[in-house]
Design a protein around this motif. Structure first.
Motif, mmCIF file in Angstrom:
data_model
loop_
_atom_site.group_PDB
_atom_site.id
_atom_site.type_symbol
_atom_site.label_atom_id
_atom_site.label_comp_id
_atom_site.label_asym_id
_atom_site.label_seq_id
_atom_site.Cartn_x
_atom_site.Cartn_y
_atom_site.Cartn_z
ATOM 1 N N GLU A 153 -4.673 -9.602 4.161
ATOM 2 C CA GLU A 153 -4.843 -9.549 2.712
ATOM 3 C C GLU A 153 -4.236 -8.266 2.145
ATOM 4 O OE1 GLU A 153 -9.020 -9.975 2.250
ATOM 5 O OE2 GLU A 153 -8.996 -12.162 2.372
ATOM 6 N N GLU B 243 -0.437 -8.584 2.135
ATOM 7 C CA GLU B 243 -0.019 -9.452 1.036
ATOM 8 C C GLU B 243 -0.090 -8.717 -0.301
ATOM 9 O OE1 GLU B 243 -2.467 -12.883 1.286
ATOM 10 O OE2 GLU B 243 -1.501 -13.668 3.093
ATOM 11 N N GLU B 244 -1.142 -7.915 -0.470
ATOM 12 C CA GLU B 244 -1.288 -7.148 -1.705
ATOM 13 C C GLU B 244 -0.176 -6.112 -1.839
ATOM 14 O OE1 GLU B 244 -3.128 -5.907 -5.317
ATOM 15 O OE2 GLU B 244 -3.151 -7.741 -4.119
ATOM 16 N N ARG C 107 2.946 -7.891 -2.882
ATOM 17 C CA ARG C 107 2.881 -8.272 -4.295
ATOM 18 C C ARG C 107 3.173 -7.074 -5.190
ATOM 19 N NH1 ARG C 107 -0.248 -8.017 -8.498
ATOM 20 N NH2 ARG C 107 -1.878 -6.854 -7.412
#
Length: 238
Positions: A204, A207-208, A211
């Motif tokens: 996670e 992925e952050e 982004r």
């Protein structure tokens, strides 16, 4: 010191009543159970002289039962919610903390000072909170070796502990990580859960980061575009 763990949901064959031979030479015992087993345990074992309730809910105090017994046990309730990193739901006012775990250690030190008579330690289901405090009780009663006590509790059918409570006990009792290691050894499946949780968090996080990097690149492109438009506008003005 003997440990009897009564939790029919997970240990349906775990005995709680002593045999005739055991009654003839009663040995001080640490009884670990859930709220539904309290009446049976106190009724069957009048030698219990200490009772600890580990629960944050109303209606779990066995005070009436204690009063009905011939000699009233030394009873105390510790409002600690069964929470550690494996439990969802975020913050609760009664999650384990130094402030609400320290009284448990004080209570058990009083129990040790009284000679370690039979004690009942229970929570809602007979797992996590009560088993962790049962591990502490056995450790204090037998010389301070949590790992040796974990072996005894394992033989009694204990399979789960609360690691957050164990962490504070380790700090307050100056066990130098020995207590938390012992508590974790009673929950082998939880190591895999923790690794899975950490791996999920890492994914996670990655992925952050991706982004944010993408958003930053878009902002950079927009900034360069605005700079170019501004420069072209000034050239036209000239």
């Amino acid at each position: 010191m003997r440990v009897l763990h009564h939790c029919p949901n997970r240990n349906p064959n775990r005995k709680i009543k002593l045999t005739e031979a055991e009654w003839s030479s009663p040995e001080p015992t640490i009884y670990i159970g859930g709220a539904l087993e309290v009446e049976q345990i106190l009724t069957d074992h009048p030698e219990i002289s200490f009772v600890a309730t580990l629960d944050d809910r109303d209606g779990t105090e066995p005070e009436d039962l204690c009063r009905a017994m011939g000699s009233k046990p030394r009873y105390q309730k510790f409002p600690i919610r069964d929470w550690d990193f494996r439990a969802a739901g975020g913050y609760h006012k009664d999650i384990p903390s130094k402030e609400n775990v320290e009284p448990v250690l004080t209570y058990l030190n009083e129990w040790v000072a009284a000679g370690c008579p039979s004690i009942l330690i229970h929570c809602a289901q007979g797992h996590y909170r009560s088993t962790t405090v049962g591990l502490l009780a056995h450790t204090l009663a037998t010389g301070g070796d949590p790992e040796r006590s974990a072996t005894v509790l394992g033989e009694a059918g204990v399979t789960d502990t609360n690691w957050e409570i164990a962490r504070f006990i380790d700090q307050l009792g100056n066990f130098n990580d020995a207590f938390i290691r012992a508590a974790r050894s009673l929950s082998p499946k939880s190591d895999a859960i923790e690794r899975e949780s950490l791996e999920k968090s890492e994914k996670e996080f990655a992925e952050e980061v991706r982004r944010l990097e993408s958003d930053l690149e878009k902002m950079k492109e927009k900034y360069l575009y605005l700079v170019r438009i501004n420069e072209e506008g000034r050239e036209n003005d000239e």
